[in-house]
Motif scaffolding. Structure first.
Motif, PDB file in Angstrom:
ATOM      1  N   VAL A 178    -121.014   1.529  51.268  1.00 38.12           N
ATOM      2  CA  VAL A 178    -121.718   2.043  50.401  1.00 38.12           C
ATOM      3  C   VAL A 178    -121.838   1.358  49.764  1.00 38.12           C
ATOM      4  CG1 VAL A 178    -122.207   4.160  48.743  1.00 38.12           C
ATOM      5  CG2 VAL A 178    -121.736   3.747  51.703  1.00 38.12           C
ATOM      6  N   ILE A 179    -121.136   0.751  48.637  1.00 42.07           N
ATOM      7  CA  ILE A 179    -121.379  -0.380  47.326  1.00 42.07           C
ATOM      8  C   ILE A 179    -122.660  -1.274  47.396  1.00 42.07           C
ATOM      9  CG2 ILE A 179    -120.094  -2.045  45.824  1.00 42.07           C
ATOM     10  CD1 ILE A 179    -117.893  -0.620  46.349  1.00 42.07           C
ATOM     11  N   ALA A 180    -122.553  -1.720  48.790  1.00 33.81           N
ATOM     12  CA  ALA A 180    -123.376  -2.997  49.103  1.00 33.81           C
ATOM     13  C   ALA A 180    -124.891  -2.602  50.081  1.00 33.81           C
ATOM     14  CB  ALA A 180    -122.673  -3.520  50.283  1.00 33.81           C
ATOM     15  N   ASP A 181    -125.052  -1.183  49.905  1.00 38.72           N
ATOM     16  CA  ASP A 181    -125.591  -0.259  50.240  1.00 38.72           C
ATOM     17  C   ASP A 181    -126.450  -0.829  52.156  1.00 38.72           C
ATOM     18  OD1 ASP A 181    -128.108   0.909  50.178  1.00 38.72           O
ATOM     19  OD2 ASP A 181    -129.244  -1.420  50.031  1.00 38.72           O
ATOM     20  N   LEU A 182    -125.090  -1.236  52.628  1.00 39.76           N
ATOM     21  CA  LEU A 182    -125.221  -0.963  53.781  1.00 39.76           C
ATOM     22  C   LEU A 182    -124.871   0.113  54.577  1.00 39.76           C
ATOM     23  CD1 LEU A 182    -122.976  -3.730  54.549  1.00 39.76           C
ATOM     24  CD2 LEU A 182    -125.332  -3.976  54.761  1.00 39.76           C
ATOM     25  N   GLU A 183    -124.504   0.978  54.315  1.00 39.19           N
ATOM     26  CA  GLU A 183    -124.060   2.461  54.028  1.00 39.19           C
ATOM     27  C   GLU A 183    -124.484   3.677  53.129  1.00 39.19           C
ATOM     28  OE1 GLU A 183    -123.452   3.342  57.617  1.00 39.19           O
ATOM     29  OE2 GLU A 183    -121.834   1.777  57.993  1.00 39.19           O
ATOM     30  N   GLN A 184    -125.213   4.580  53.993  1.00 43.11           N
ATOM     31  CA  GLN A 184    -126.036   5.516  52.782  1.00 43.11           C
ATOM     32  C   GLN A 184    -125.241   6.839  52.383  1.00 43.11           C
ATOM     33  OE1 GLN A 184    -128.791   4.386  50.759  1.00 43.11           O
ATOM     34  NE2 GLN A 184    -128.577   2.760  52.313  1.00 43.11           N
ATOM     35  N   GLY A 218    -123.211  13.457  46.295  1.00 41.00           N
ATOM     36  CA  GLY A 218    -122.481  12.295  44.679  1.00 41.00           C
ATOM     37  C   GLY A 218    -123.400  10.877  44.979  1.00 41.00           C
ATOM     38  N   GLN A 219    -122.200  11.033  44.047  1.00 39.41           N
ATOM     39  CA  GLN A 219    -122.993   9.609  43.213  1.00 39.41           C
ATOM     40  C   GLN A 219    -122.788   8.136  42.893  1.00 39.41           C
ATOM     41  OE1 GLN A 219    -124.962  10.868  40.253  1.00 39.41           O
ATOM     42  NE2 GLN A 219    -126.048   9.575  39.088  1.00 39.41           N
ATOM     43  N   ILE A 220    -123.101   7.255  42.811  1.00 42.43           N
ATOM     44  CA  ILE A 220    -122.648   5.690  43.025  1.00 42.43           C
ATOM     45  C   ILE A 220    -123.223   5.375  42.530  1.00 42.43           C
ATOM     46  CG2 ILE A 220    -123.501   5.132  45.269  1.00 42.43           C
ATOM     47  CD1 ILE A 220    -120.317   3.606  45.206  1.00 42.43           C
ATOM     48  N   LEU A 221    -122.711   4.805  40.938  1.00 44.57           N
ATOM     49  CA  LEU A 221    -123.604   3.124  40.449  1.00 44.57           C
ATOM     50  C   LEU A 221    -123.009   2.290  40.524  1.00 44.57           C
ATOM     51  CD1 LEU A 221    -124.493   5.052  36.964  1.00 44.57           C
ATOM     52  CD2 LEU A 221    -126.192   4.510  39.149  1.00 44.57           C
ATOM     53  N   VAL A 222    -123.844   1.079  40.913  1.00 51.48           N
ATOM     54  CA  VAL A 222    -122.987  -0.480  41.310  1.00 51.48           C
ATOM     55  C   VAL A 222    -123.955  -1.221  39.992  1.00 51.48           C
ATOM     56  CG1 VAL A 222    -122.966  -2.355  42.022  1.00 51.48           C
ATOM     57  CG2 VAL A 222    -122.743  -0.109  43.713  1.00 51.48           C
ATOM     58  N   ASN A 223    -122.517  -1.816  38.814  1.00 54.85           N
ATOM     59  CA  ASN A 223    -123.373  -2.318  37.608  1.00 54.85           C
ATOM     60  C   ASN A 223    -124.466  -1.791  36.883  1.00 54.85           C
ATOM     61  OD1 ASN A 223    -122.019  -4.154  37.507  1.00 54.85           O
ATOM     62  ND2 ASN A 223    -123.667  -5.880  38.818  1.00 54.85           N
ATOM     63  N   GLY A 224    -124.845  -0.106  36.929  1.00 52.24           N
ATOM     64  CA  GLY A 224    -125.427   1.296  36.976  1.00 52.24           C
ATOM     65  C   GLY A 224    -126.640   0.823  37.207  1.00 52.24           C
ATOM     66  N   MET A 225    -126.873   0.727  37.877  1.00 48.42           N
ATOM     67  CA  MET A 225    -128.037   0.747  38.978  1.00 48.42           C
ATOM     68  C   MET A 225    -127.391   1.287  40.253  1.00 48.42           C
ATOM     69  SD  MET A 225    -129.472  -2.824  38.827  1.00 48.42           S
ATOM     70  CE  MET A 225    -127.736  -3.951  38.700  1.00 48.42           C
ATOM     71  N   THR A 226    -127.955   1.883  41.239  1.00 51.86           N
ATOM     72  CA  THR A 226    -128.010   2.562  42.016  1.00 51.86           C
ATOM     73  C   THR A 226    -128.110   1.180  43.336  1.00 51.86           C
ATOM     74  OG1 THR A 226    -130.603   2.403  43.567  1.00 51.86           O
ATOM     75  CG2 THR A 226    -130.063   4.375  42.386  1.00 51.86           C
ATOM     76  N   PRO A 227    -127.251   1.506  44.067  1.00 53.78           N
ATOM     77  CA  PRO A 227    -126.546   0.260  44.835  1.00 53.78           C
ATOM     78  C   PRO A 227    -128.078  -0.290  46.371  1.00 53.78           C
ATOM     79  CG  PRO A 227    -125.524   2.459  46.270  1.00 53.78           C
ATOM     80  CD  PRO A 227    -126.218   3.319  44.612  1.00 53.78           C
ATOM     81  N   GLU A 228    -128.772  -0.025  46.127  1.00 54.08           N
ATOM     82  CA  GLU A 228    -129.895  -1.183  46.732  1.00 54.08           C
ATOM     83  C   GLU A 228    -130.770  -1.321  45.656  1.00 54.08           C
ATOM     84  OE1 GLU A 228    -133.411   1.667  47.677  1.00 54.08           O
ATOM     85  OE2 GLU A 228    -134.587  -0.140  48.610  1.00 54.08           O
TER      86      GLU A 228
END
Lengths: 306, 265
Positions: free
Chosen positions: B60-66, B70-80
């Motif tokens: 999910v972090i890697a944007d390989l699964e959606q 809920g919500q997730i941020l990676v470096n303040g951005m969406t995973p995509e």
């Protein structure tokens, strides 16, 4: 896998390699076939000779029978050496531009074969790329592609020739298109599999690098598909030759190996038929071998010695 | 369970993250209400039995699964967005090197895709090969290397484009114990030198305790976080730290967490 360097040993001698390799078994099989062939030739041509001898009031000894059955002008089954003599005569002893030269006829067929094979390979790869990248194409095209091969080529070849003749195309191209019709199929099937051969992990990696579809294609799918491409090209080049020969049959037997076969059967020239068949077989074997050489060259360039 | 608005300071922030796969046998809750914050420079291990969602969380972090909730941020951005910004390097369980490319060409692959110039490619390849102790092996093909070396090469490939976040999905799972110990030691040194944030999926308790500053214990059906343990071990960790009481205490707590997760099976 372990980090063991390939062992640098001495190359075995040519004789040893031939002995351990395929040369010996192949030679033995060829010898057996030749022996069976000779025996069969005597038996199949014998009735003709008995007939002749009976009409002349002669009785045949065994050795007479054997020598005569192997020297007929129009045998039911020519003896191997008769075919070899005919092959020699029509390739070495004839000017290659002559219509009596088998080399001339082989070239006519070969040019159509190569043209058809080239078009078929390009078409096959193109269709495979389209199918792999488009699910609608995958579902709609694949059944038609498979259905196309269930139609006997002998039935469709005359129609292709006639239709193309009526729109002003004759000569090499119609024959090449019949070759194409046969040869694109293994290429499509092989390349669809080949382009889909990267595993999900490799595709996921491409995605994590945010690679475009074109980058994924050229850097992953295309190189992964090379073994599949060459394997299907080996099949394709052989059936291209079949297609070209079949394509020559309905054209009225002007030139080409197909024409030689047809003319031979019109006039009962069995030796001519058999020598044309052998020429076709030799040609097919050479073409398949050349694709094999190209395959191993590409593999070596890709660092995968085979 | 915390319900706070997402702050953008950390590298990863997950709030009530859920992911449900629809299968023929009904829905599978791979992740259920996961809340987690990972700060910069942390080494976080995800541990749990199979089906607990540790790999799914990484994907999910890697944007390989959606995610389905809920919500997730990676470096303040969406995973995509993070993926498009090439924010992370991903290391899979198998090295997955291209057999038709030499080791340096394999490492160059992401750089080619990202349009890095030839001269810079060379420079980076030399640097990361050095980092994973493979200097001098650049011209070899993958089949000429051992499994451990191949996996190091794949780590080098993930490091080559200098993402601050490294996602590792059981990278040493297929290797034997001795090689694994060695690579763990090397990985710690690498992490120390590069100051990257590492998310590391494993099913080995000693590996998780030895490597991590934070251990996330997960359990299956539904996949969820049952414990988050902050390691008290010093940053300097020789291999024999694994025999100290401190180490064993953390390992014990991880084991307890795993057992608790299993009890209502």
């Amino acid at each position: 896998m372990s980090a063991v360097a390939p062992i640098a040993g001495r190359r075995p001698s040519l004789v040893a390699r031939a002995w351990n390799g395929t040369a010996l078994p192949v030679t033995i099989v060829v010898l057996i076939i030749v022996a069976v062939w000779y025996v069969a030739a005597v038996f199949m041509n014998a009735p003709q000779e008995y007939d002749k001898a009976g009409r002349a009031g002669q009785t045949l000894t065994v050795s007479d029978l054997v020598t005569r059955t192997m020297a007929q002008e129009r045998p039911v089954l020519p003896a191997p050496h008769q075919v070899v003599v005919e092959l020699w005569d029509t390739t070495i002893n004839k000017n290659i531009t002559s219509k009596r030269s088998l080399v001339y006829h082989a070239w006519v067929t070969l040019s159509a074969t190569l043209a058809g094979f080239a078009i078929g390979t390009v078409l096959g790869v193109g269709l495979a790329v389209f199918i792999v990248h488009n699910t609608a194409a995958d579902r709609s095209l694949m059944p038609w592609i498979i259905a196309s091969q269930t139609i006997p080529i002998l039935a469709i070849a005359p129609m292709i020739i006639v239709v193309l003749y009526n729109i002003g195309l004759s000569g090499l191209l119609p024959k090449a298109l019949i070759s194409t019709y046969l040869s694109f199929f293994p290429v499509v099937v092989g390349m669809v599999k080949g382009l889909r051969s990267p595993d999900s992990m490799q595709l996921d990696l491409m995605r994590t690098w945010n690679a475009s579809a074109a980058q994924t294609f050229w850097k992953l799918r295309w190189p992964s598909s090379m073994p599949y491409l060459f394997t299907s090209m080996k099949v394709a080049v052989a059936i291209s030759l079949v297609g070209a020969i079949v394509g020559e049959l309905p054209t009225g037997a002007v030139a080409g190996l197909g024409a030689r076969l047809l003319a031979g059967s019109y006039y009962g020239q069995t030796i001519q038929i058999w020598s044309a068949l052998f020429m076709a077989a030799g040609l097919a074997a050479t073409l398949v071998a050349l694709v094999g050489v190209a395959h191993s060259m590409v593999l070596r360039r890709m660092g995968q010695a085979e | 369970m915390q319900h706070q608005s997402i702050t953008t300071g950390g590298v990863i922030a997950a709030r009530d993250l859920s992911l449900t796969f629809q299968t023929n046998d009904g829905p599978v809750h791979a992740l259920s209400d996961v809340n987690l914050d990972i700060g910069k420079g942390e080494f976080v291990s995800f541990i749990g039995p199979s089906g607990c969602g540790k790999t799914t969380f990484l994907r999910v972090i890697a944007d390989l699964e959606q995610p389905t909730g809920g919500q997730i941020l990676v470096n303040g951005m969406t995973p995509e967005e993070a993926r498009r910004a090439r924010a992370y390097g991903y290391v899979f369980q198998a090295a997955s090197l291209y057999p038709w490319r030499t080791i340096e060409k394999n490492i160059a692959l992401p750089l080619e895709i990202m349009g890095v110039s030839r001269s810079e490619q060379r420079e980076r390849i030399a640097r990361v090969l050095d980092l994973v102790d493979l200097a001098g092996f650049g011209k070899k093909y993958p089949w000429q290397l051992s499994g451990g070396m191949q996996q190091r090469a794949s780590i080098a490939r993930a490091l080559a484009f200098d993402a601050d976040l490294l996602l590792m999905d059981e990278p040493f799972g297929a290797l034997d114990e001795i090689v694994r110990d060695h690579l763990n030691e090397q990985l710690l040194k690498l992490w120390d030198r590069t100051n990257k944030t590492i998310c590391f999926v494993t099913h080995s308790i000693p590996e998780a305790v030895y490597l991590s500053t934070k251990i996330v214990v997960m359990s299956p059906r539904p996949g969820r976080v049952t414990d988050v343990i902050d390691s008290t071990l010093p940053k300097e960790r020789p291999l024999d730290i694994r025999e100290t009481p401190e180490f064993l205490e953390i390992a014990h707590r991880v084991r307890e967490g795993l057992r608790a997760g299993h009890s209502y099976d």
